[in-house]
Design a protein around this motif. Structure first.
Motif, PDB file in Angstrom:
ATOM      1  N   GLN A   6       0.772  -1.048  -0.149  1.00 33.60           N
ATOM      2  CA  GLN A   6      -0.215  -0.123  -0.046  1.00 33.60           C
ATOM      3  C   GLN A   6       0.713   1.323  -0.120  1.00 33.60           C
ATOM      4  N   LEU A   7       2.177   1.066   0.673  1.00 35.80           N
ATOM      5  CA  LEU A   7       2.965   2.303   0.637  1.00 35.80           C
ATOM      6  C   LEU A   7       3.659   2.498  -0.716  1.00 35.80           C
ATOM      7  N   ILE A   8       3.839   1.607  -1.325  1.00 33.22           N
ATOM      8  CA  ILE A   8       4.449   1.474  -2.833  1.00 33.22           C
ATOM      9  C   ILE A   8       3.347   1.989  -3.805  1.00 33.22           C
ATOM     10  N   TYR A   9       2.360   1.313  -3.510  1.00 32.94           N
ATOM     11  CA  TYR A   9       1.206   1.422  -4.667  1.00 32.94           C
ATOM     12  C   TYR A   9       0.018   1.712  -3.900  1.00 32.94           C
ATOM     13  N   PRO A  10      -0.181   2.722  -3.644  1.00 33.84           N
ATOM     14  CA  PRO A  10      -1.195   3.218  -2.895  1.00 33.84           C
ATOM     15  C   PRO A  10      -2.596   3.284  -3.789  1.00 33.84           C
ATOM     16  N   SER A  11      -3.669   2.798  -3.029  1.00 35.78           N
ATOM     17  CA  SER A  11      -5.128   2.744  -3.611  1.00 35.78           C
ATOM     18  C   SER A  11      -5.677   3.904  -4.410  1.00 35.78           C
ATOM     19  N   ARG A  12      -6.092   3.841  -5.511  1.00 38.42           N
ATOM     20  CA  ARG A  12      -6.520   5.270  -6.470  1.00 38.42           C
ATOM     21  C   ARG A  12      -8.035   5.043  -6.922  1.00 38.42           C
ATOM     22  N   CYS A  13      -8.633   6.206  -6.884  1.00 38.66           N
ATOM     23  CA  CYS A  13     -10.039   6.141  -7.317  1.00 38.66           C
ATOM     24  C   CYS A  13     -10.062   5.559  -8.618  1.00 38.66           C
ATOM     25  N   LEU A  14     -11.331   4.699  -8.891  1.00 39.77           N
ATOM     26  CA  LEU A  14     -11.437   4.194 -10.033  1.00 39.77           C
ATOM     27  C   LEU A  14     -11.530   5.002 -11.262  1.00 39.77           C
ATOM     28  N   THR A  15     -11.984   6.364 -10.863  1.00 34.59           N
ATOM     29  CA  THR A  15     -12.479   7.511 -11.958  1.00 34.59           C
ATOM     30  C   THR A  15     -11.225   8.465 -12.172  1.00 34.59           C
ATOM     31  N   CYS A  16     -10.486   9.152 -11.132  1.00 32.45           N
ATOM     32  CA  CYS A  16      -9.916  10.210 -11.169  1.00 32.45           C
ATOM     33  C   CYS A  16      -8.435   9.837 -10.508  1.00 32.45           C
ATOM     34  N   ASP A  17      -8.270   8.744 -10.265  1.00 34.49           N
ATOM     35  CA  ASP A  17      -6.713   8.388  -9.761  1.00 34.49           C
ATOM     36  C   ASP A  17      -6.481   9.117  -8.390  1.00 34.49           C
ATOM     37  N   ALA A  18      -7.345   9.942  -7.777  1.00 36.56           N
ATOM     38  CA  ALA A  18      -7.095  10.294  -6.421  1.00 36.56           C
ATOM     39  C   ALA A  18      -6.777   9.323  -5.300  1.00 36.56           C
ATOM     40  N   LEU A  19      -6.314   9.311  -4.250  1.00 32.74           N
ATOM     41  CA  LEU A  19      -6.017   8.315  -3.246  1.00 32.74           C
ATOM     42  C   LEU A  19      -7.184   8.019  -2.631  1.00 32.74           C
ATOM     43  N   VAL A  20      -7.463   6.795  -2.453  1.00 30.97           N
ATOM     44  CA  VAL A  20      -8.475   6.428  -1.572  1.00 30.97           C
ATOM     45  C   VAL A  20      -8.290   5.569  -0.576  1.00 30.97           C
ATOM     46  N   ALA A  21      -9.180   4.994   0.438  1.00 27.62           N
ATOM     47  CA  ALA A  21      -8.845   4.360   1.505  1.00 27.62           C
ATOM     48  C   ALA A  21      -8.634   2.828   1.167  1.00 27.62           C
ATOM     49  N   SER A  22      -9.208   2.284   0.140  1.00 31.39           N
ATOM     50  CA  SER A  22      -9.227   0.915  -0.347  1.00 31.39           C
ATOM     51  C   SER A  22      -9.119   0.598  -1.837  1.00 31.39           C
ATOM     52  N   ASP A  23      -8.675  -0.575  -2.200  1.00 27.48           N
ATOM     53  CA  ASP A  23      -8.647  -0.703  -3.848  1.00 27.48           C
ATOM     54  C   ASP A  23     -10.074  -0.909  -4.199  1.00 27.48           C
ATOM     55  N   PHE A  24     -10.072  -0.463  -5.613  1.00 29.90           N
ATOM     56  CA  PHE A  24     -11.364  -0.655  -6.439  1.00 29.90           C
ATOM     57  C   PHE A  24     -12.558   0.458  -5.555  1.00 29.90           C
ATOM     58  N   GLY A  25     -12.289   1.468  -5.233  1.00 31.52           N
ATOM     59  CA  GLY A  25     -13.054   2.640  -4.605  1.00 31.52           C
ATOM     60  C   GLY A  25     -13.014   3.779  -5.303  1.00 31.52           C
ATOM     61  N   LEU A  26     -14.062   4.615  -5.153  1.00 29.33           N
ATOM     62  CA  LEU A  26     -13.979   5.815  -5.453  1.00 29.33           C
ATOM     63  C   LEU A  26     -14.098   6.864  -4.695  1.00 29.33           C
ATOM     64  N   CYS A  27     -13.288   8.050  -4.940  1.00 30.21           N
ATOM     65  CA  CYS A  27     -13.138   9.128  -3.964  1.00 30.21           C
ATOM     66  C   CYS A  27     -14.441   9.796  -3.526  1.00 30.21           C
ATOM     67  N   GLY A  28     -14.372  10.690  -2.622  1.00 29.61           N
ATOM     68  CA  GLY A  28     -15.721  11.322  -2.234  1.00 29.61           C
ATOM     69  C   GLY A  28     -16.106  12.062  -3.480  1.00 29.61           C
ATOM     70  N   THR A  29     -15.557  12.638  -4.367  1.00 36.56           N
ATOM     71  CA  THR A  29     -16.179  13.456  -5.060  1.00 36.56           C
ATOM     72  C   THR A  29     -16.804  12.588  -6.490  1.00 36.56           C
ATOM     73  N   CYS A  30     -16.262  11.754  -6.720  1.00 40.35           N
ATOM     74  CA  CYS A  30     -16.415  10.805  -7.535  1.00 40.35           C
ATOM     75  C   CYS A  30     -17.811  10.188  -7.287  1.00 40.35           C
ATOM     76  N   TRP A  31     -17.680   9.748  -5.967  1.00 39.56           N
ATOM     77  CA  TRP A  31     -18.996   9.020  -5.281  1.00 39.56           C
ATOM     78  C   TRP A  31     -20.129   9.961  -5.488  1.00 39.56           C
ATOM     79  N   ARG A  32     -19.864  11.147  -5.010  1.00 42.62           N
ATOM     80  CA  ARG A  32     -20.910  12.090  -5.036  1.00 42.62           C
ATOM     81  C   ARG A  32     -21.461  12.278  -6.760  1.00 42.62           C
ATOM     82  N   ASP A  33     -20.679  12.221  -7.681  1.00 40.08           N
ATOM     83  CA  ASP A  33     -21.050  12.393  -8.859  1.00 40.08           C
ATOM     84  C   ASP A  33     -21.452  11.168  -9.450  1.00 40.08           C
ATOM     85  N   THR A  34     -21.599   9.935  -8.770  1.00 41.54           N
ATOM     86  CA  THR A  34     -22.047   8.744  -9.232  1.00 41.54           C
ATOM     87  C   THR A  34     -23.370   8.611  -8.909  1.00 41.54           C
TER      88      THR A  34
END
Length: 238
Positions: A6-34
Motif C-alpha cells: 500500500q505504501l508503494i502502490y497506494p489505492s487510487r480512485c477508479l475514476t480520477c486516480d485520487a488516493l482512496v482508502a481501499s482498492d476498487f473504490g471511488l473518492c468522495g467527489t467521484c462517489w458524489r458524482d455517481t
C-alpha cells in the motif's frame, strides 16, 4: 506485506486516480458524482421513483405502458454523469478492473431478486461484435456477480445469431423492431433453465428491447421466471 504494498502502490480512485482508502473504490467527489439508485424504484426496471420505499410493486410510466416479459428488475445506477463514464470505460475502454467493483454494486442493487437455484446469464453479443470488442462486458459482470452471490452462471445460455443494427439514435419502436427474434437460447444450454428462475445481466437498459428479446427466449425455453439486473438505467430527465 500488504501494508508495504500500500505504501508503494497506494489505492487510487477508479475514476480520477485520487488516493482512496481501499482498492476498487471511488473518492468522495467521484462517489458524489455517481448517481447510485437508492430508495423507491420501479419494480420492473429499477429506475428511481418519488415516494416511500415501503411501497411495493410500483412501476414507472414506461413499465406501465410497455409489456415487459420479465417479472422484476433492478439497476445499480442512472446512466449519466460519472456512471456513464464508468460504463463506457468498461464497455469500450478495456477497463476490466471495473468488473469487480461493478459486480458489488450489482449485488447490492439486486439482492432482493436472488432466489435459490437461480441461473445468471448475460445478454449475448453477436460473434462479429464480440470478435471486434474482444470481450462481452455483460458476461464479465454476470460471472463476477454470480461468484459474489453464490449463484450458478452460464455465459453462453443465450446466443445472438442475427447481427442487429446498432441501436444508438433509434426510437423506442425501432429498437423493439430491430431486436425482435434476435436472441435465442443456445440449443445445447437451454435445458439448464427449464423450470428454474433466470437472472439476465446487461450493462445498460435504455428502452428494454434487448432485455425483452432475451427474456422471451428464456421463457420459450421454459424458464420458470426471468428477472433483469443492469449496471445502469437510462432515465428521462425530471
Amino acid at each position: 506485506m500488504q501494508s508495504a504494498l500500500q505504501l508503494i502502490y497506494p489505492s487510487r480512485c477508479l475514476t480520477c486516480d485520487a488516493l482512496v482508502a481501499s482498492d476498487f473504490g471511488l473518492c468522495g467527489t467521484c462517489w458524489r458524482d455517481t448517481p447510485f439508485i437508492s430508495g423507491l424504484a420501479c419494480d420492473k426496471c429499477g429506475v428511481p421513483l418519488h415516494g416511500s420505499e415501503a411501497e411495493a410493486g410500483v412501476l414507472c410510466d414506461d413499465c406501465m405502458t410497455i409489456a415487459r416479459p420479465w417479472s422484476r428488475g433492478r439497476a445499480a445506477m442512472l446512466y449519466k454523469d460519472n456512471a456513464r463514464h464508468l460504463v463506457l470505460a468498461l464497455k469500450h475502454g478495456d477497463r476490466l478492473d471495473l468488473v469487480r467493483p461493478a459486480a458489488g454494486w450489482l449485488a447490492k442493487a439486486g439482492a432482493d431478486l436472488f432466489q435459490p437455484n437461480m441461473l445468471v446469464a448475460p445478454i449475448p453479443l453477436h460473434w462479429m461484435r464480440l470478435l471486434k470488442r474482444r470481450y462481452n462486458q455483460s458476461a464479465l459482470l454476470g460471472g463476477a456477480l454470480a461468484k459474489q452471490a453464490g449463484l450458478s452462471f452460464c455465459p453462453d445460455l443465450l446466443v445472438r445469431p442475427r447481427r442487429t443494427k446498432t441501436q444508438d439514435g433509434m426510437g423506442r419502436d425501432a429498437r423493439f423492431q430491430n431486436m425482435a427474434g434476435a436472441i435465442q437460447a443456445h440449443p445445447k444450454r437451454k435445458h439448464r433453465m427449464a423450470g428454474r428462475p433466470v437472472l439476465l445481466i446487461d450493462d445498460v437498459m435504455t428502452s428494454g428491447a434487448t432485455l425483452a428479446a432475451a427474456a422471451e427466449a428464456c421463457l420459450a425455453s421454459h424458464a420458470s421466471e426471468v428477472c433483469i439486473l443492469t449496471l445502469a438505467r437510462v432515465a428521462k430527465d425530471d
